[in-house]
Scaffold this active site. Structure first.
Site, PDB file in Angstrom:
ATOM      1  N   GLU A 192       2.478   2.999  16.371  1.00 43.99           N
ATOM      2  CA  GLU A 192       1.872   2.205  17.412  1.00 43.99           C
ATOM      3  C   GLU A 192       3.179   1.478  18.359  1.00 43.99           C
ATOM      4  O   GLU A 192       2.819   0.870  19.209  1.00 43.99           O
ATOM      5  CB  GLU A 192       1.309   0.762  16.678  1.00 43.99           C
ATOM      6  CG  GLU A 192       0.171   1.142  15.677  1.00 43.99           C
ATOM      7  CD  GLU A 192      -0.659  -0.052  15.490  1.00 43.99           C
ATOM      8  OE1 GLU A 192      -0.504  -1.248  15.870  1.00 43.99           O
ATOM      9  OE2 GLU A 192      -1.567  -0.092  14.497  1.00 43.99           O
TER      10      GLU A 192
ATOM     11  N   THR B 121       9.992 -11.327   9.601  1.00 48.33           N
ATOM     12  CA  THR B 121      10.271 -10.220   8.597  1.00 48.33           C
ATOM     13  C   THR B 121      10.584  -8.946   9.288  1.00 48.33           C
ATOM     14  O   THR B 121      11.545  -8.141   8.642  1.00 48.33           O
ATOM     15  CB  THR B 121       8.690 -10.171   8.014  1.00 48.33           C
ATOM     16  OG1 THR B 121       8.827 -11.231   6.920  1.00 48.33           O
ATOM     17  CG2 THR B 121       8.859  -8.793   6.978  1.00 48.33           C
TER      18      THR B 121
ATOM     19  N   PHE C 223       0.867  -1.138   0.239  1.00 45.16           N
ATOM     20  CA  PHE C 223      -0.101  -0.027  -0.245  1.00 45.16           C
ATOM     21  C   PHE C 223       0.668   1.255  -0.099  1.00 45.16           C
ATOM     22  O   PHE C 223       0.886   2.193  -0.858  1.00 45.16           O
ATOM     23  CB  PHE C 223      -0.936   0.036   1.106  1.00 45.16           C
ATOM     24  CG  PHE C 223      -1.579   1.176   1.617  1.00 45.16           C
ATOM     25  CD1 PHE C 223      -2.167   2.055   0.640  1.00 45.16           C
ATOM     26  CD2 PHE C 223      -1.679   1.632   2.968  1.00 45.16           C
ATOM     27  CE1 PHE C 223      -2.951   3.111   1.156  1.00 45.16           C
ATOM     28  CE2 PHE C 223      -2.117   2.792   3.514  1.00 45.16           C
ATOM     29  CZ  PHE C 223      -2.878   3.405   2.514  1.00 45.16           C
TER      30      PHE C 223
ATOM     31  N   ALA D  42       8.917  -2.788   3.759  1.00 40.86           N
ATOM     32  CA  ALA D  42       8.628  -4.330   3.865  1.00 40.86           C
ATOM     33  C   ALA D  42       8.416  -4.784   5.381  1.00 40.86           C
ATOM     34  O   ALA D  42       9.346  -4.595   5.898  1.00 40.86           O
ATOM     35  CB  ALA D  42       9.808  -5.029   3.259  1.00 40.86           C
ATOM     36  N   ALA D  43       7.148  -5.340   5.353  1.00 34.13           N
ATOM     37  CA  ALA D  43       6.756  -5.763   6.668  1.00 34.13           C
ATOM     38  C   ALA D  43       5.718  -6.419   6.633  1.00 34.13           C
ATOM     39  O   ALA D  43       4.854  -6.446   5.760  1.00 34.13           O
ATOM     40  CB  ALA D  43       6.718  -4.362   7.584  1.00 34.13           C
TER      41      ALA D  43
ATOM     42  N   TYR E 237       2.613  -7.279  16.325  1.00 32.57           N
ATOM     43  CA  TYR E 237       2.995  -6.309  15.223  1.00 32.57           C
ATOM     44  C   TYR E 237       3.706  -5.252  15.863  1.00 32.57           C
ATOM     45  O   TYR E 237       4.918  -4.826  15.585  1.00 32.57           O
ATOM     46  CB  TYR E 237       1.737  -5.882  14.469  1.00 32.57           C
ATOM     47  CG  TYR E 237       2.012  -4.801  13.704  1.00 32.57           C
ATOM     48  CD1 TYR E 237       2.810  -4.839  12.734  1.00 32.57           C
ATOM     49  CD2 TYR E 237       1.515  -3.437  13.978  1.00 32.57           C
ATOM     50  CE1 TYR E 237       3.054  -3.744  11.847  1.00 32.57           C
ATOM     51  CE2 TYR E 237       1.769  -2.370  13.135  1.00 32.57           C
ATOM     52  CZ  TYR E 237       2.705  -2.482  12.053  1.00 32.57           C
ATOM     53  OH  TYR E 237       2.931  -1.375  11.381  1.00 32.57           O
TER      54      TYR E 237
ATOM     55  N   HIS F   9      -6.689  -4.346  21.964  1.00 32.47           N
ATOM     56  CA  HIS F   9      -6.918  -3.181  21.276  1.00 32.47           C
ATOM     57  C   HIS F   9      -6.449  -2.058  21.965  1.00 32.47           C
ATOM     58  O   HIS F   9      -6.953  -1.471  22.981  1.00 32.47           O
ATOM     59  CB  HIS F   9      -8.282  -3.052  20.933  1.00 32.47           C
ATOM     60  CG  HIS F   9      -8.769  -2.398  19.730  1.00 32.47           C
ATOM     61  ND1 HIS F   9     -10.030  -2.538  19.350  1.00 32.47           N
ATOM     62  CD2 HIS F   9      -7.899  -1.691  18.977  1.00 32.47           C
ATOM     63  CE1 HIS F   9     -10.114  -1.804  18.307  1.00 32.47           C
ATOM     64  NE2 HIS F   9      -8.995  -1.237  17.886  1.00 32.47           N
TER      65      HIS F   9
END
Ligand code: NAD
Ligand code: DAU
Length: 351
Positions: free
Chosen positions: A142, A101, A12, A83-84, A165, A291
């Site tokens: 994040e 990764t 994206f 890249a991830a 993540y 969350h």
């Protein structure tokens, strides 16, 4: 900047960045290294694939041999690492691929940059690098964790990641910091808030909700939908990265955001309204484990020190984005007809 290695350029944000750089120019060659995972899509780059300044290489950032050969062959002087594994929900079911990764891949790139750019790579006490080289790590807000009702993330906010993540992205950031402090590698880290815009994979909130609303399918809102994200148009993010490449001070972190906090439920309502659909499609489902409640970026450093500012207002950006997805039905259908359906069923069947 002569020869740029962009990793993850078929995703994206990476594909938007490739477009922006080819529009702007100011370099000789742009090499896009992408493993083409489920999230990588060469259709995102179909309009520029024949540009003589552009080279695509299918490969993995964890492949040290391949990375070394690209540095040698193309005399790379700039790396921008997009890249991830990027989706929080997938990191909850498969954390290992995120560590592999995002952490090991980043370290592999850092090593290649150090070994190719250091004037004497064998001298561990030397911090002398070829002139004009730069490694830029594309990170995320994040890594700072979650905010309560008040406050904003500054570059000095302690890292406090909550998902596999964000923990993997924070780990990668620490590795970049270590390569700067120990080896003197010229580098920057950028930490951006949530992006929206063209070419986003439909597992993410905005394209997912547009797709479901179009098809009159339920819109799965996690929990009460009052979680807040600080939305920025992807082209503004890419312009900020270009600014950091041009003017960023080595070793510095730059937060990127547009002061645009919105609750998820507001975004979902806006999509329904724009598409002329009713709010009865909204379905509250089980909340995402761990969350994060609220993100907000303080962008003072990049705006005052480097002179970057977002060009889009949210109102024009989101209207343009919704229209983009309506106009690119074929692009979307190709994705939806692949493995994505299996993911969607696994992800939402018990929610
Ligand atoms: P994406 O998932 O759309 O794209 C990731 C790209 O990386 C894909 O093209 C994929 O094929 C490629 N890739 C994955 N593993 C690879 C590997 N091992 N080797 C080579 N290529 C590989 O992600 P995105 O949303 O474009 O995010 C790009 C970067 O920006 C990520 O590092 C992400 O953490 C960061 N970021 C994203 C956002 C956001 O809102 N999407 C915000 C801030 C930061
Ligand atoms: O903040 C930057 C981060 O933004 C990037 O680092 C990540 O790569 C990117 O994926 C994004 O993470 P989020 O988790 O914020 O994005 P996502 O689109 O998955 O979710 C946005 C919000 O919407 C979040 O609060 C969860 C919620 N959500 C998401 C989905 C997919 C729902 O309520 N329902 C959904 O079906």
């Amino acid at each position: 900047m002569k020869n740029i290695l962009v990793t993850g350029g078929a995703g994206f944000i990476g594909s938007n960045f490739v477009h922006l750089m080819l529009e702007r120019g100011g370099f000789e060659t742009l090499i896009n290294l992408d493993a083409l995972t489920y999230a990588g899509n060469l259709d995102n780059l179909a309009d520029i694939e024949n540009d003589p300044r552009y080279i695509f290489v299918k490969g993995d950032i964890r492949d040290a041999g391949l990375i070394g050969s690209l540095f040698d062959k193309y005399d790379i002087d700039t790396v921008v690492n997009f890249a991830a594994e990027s989706h929080v929900d997938r990191s909850i079911t498969d954390p290992l691929s995120f560590v592999s990764t995002n952490v090991v891949g980043t370290q592999t790139l850092l090593d290649a940059a150090k070994n190719h750019w250091k004037v004497d790579p064998k001298d561990k006490y030397s911090n002398e690098y070829k002139p004009g080289v730069k490694y830029l790590q594309v990170s995320t807000d994040e890594v700072y964790g979650a905010l309560g009702k008040e406050g904003m993330f500054r570059e000095t906010t302690p890292l406090s990641p909550n998902s596999p993540y964000s923990a993997s992205k924070a780990s990668a950031d620490l590795m970049v910091r270590a390569y700067h402090n120990t080896f003197g590698l010229p580098c920057n880290i950028t930490r951006c808030s949530n992006n929206y815009g063209p070419y986003q994979f439909p597992e993410k909130l905005i394209p997912l909700m547009i797709n479901n609303a179009k098809a009159d399918k339920p819109l799965p809102v996690y929990g009460d939908g009052m979680q807040i994200r600080d939305w920025l148009h992807v082209k503004d993010h890419c312009a900020a990265i270009a600014t950091v490449l041009e003017k960023g001070v080595d070793g510095e972190v730059y937060n990127i955001g547009g002061n645009n906090e919105k609750a998820n439920i507001y975004i979902v309502g806006l999509i329904l309204q724009t598409l002329g659909k009713g709010e009865d499609l909204i379905t509250h489902v089980k909340d995402r484990p761990g969350h994060d409640r609220r993100y907000a970026i303080d962008n003072t450093k990049i705006t005052t020190q480097l002179g970057w500012a977002p060009a889009y207002t949210f109102e024009e950006g989101i209207a343009e984005t919704i229209q983009w997805y309506l106009d690119h039905q074929t692009w979307m259908e190709k994705i939806l007809s692949g493995d994505y359906q299996n993911y969607y069923e696994r992800m939402y069947q018990n929610a």
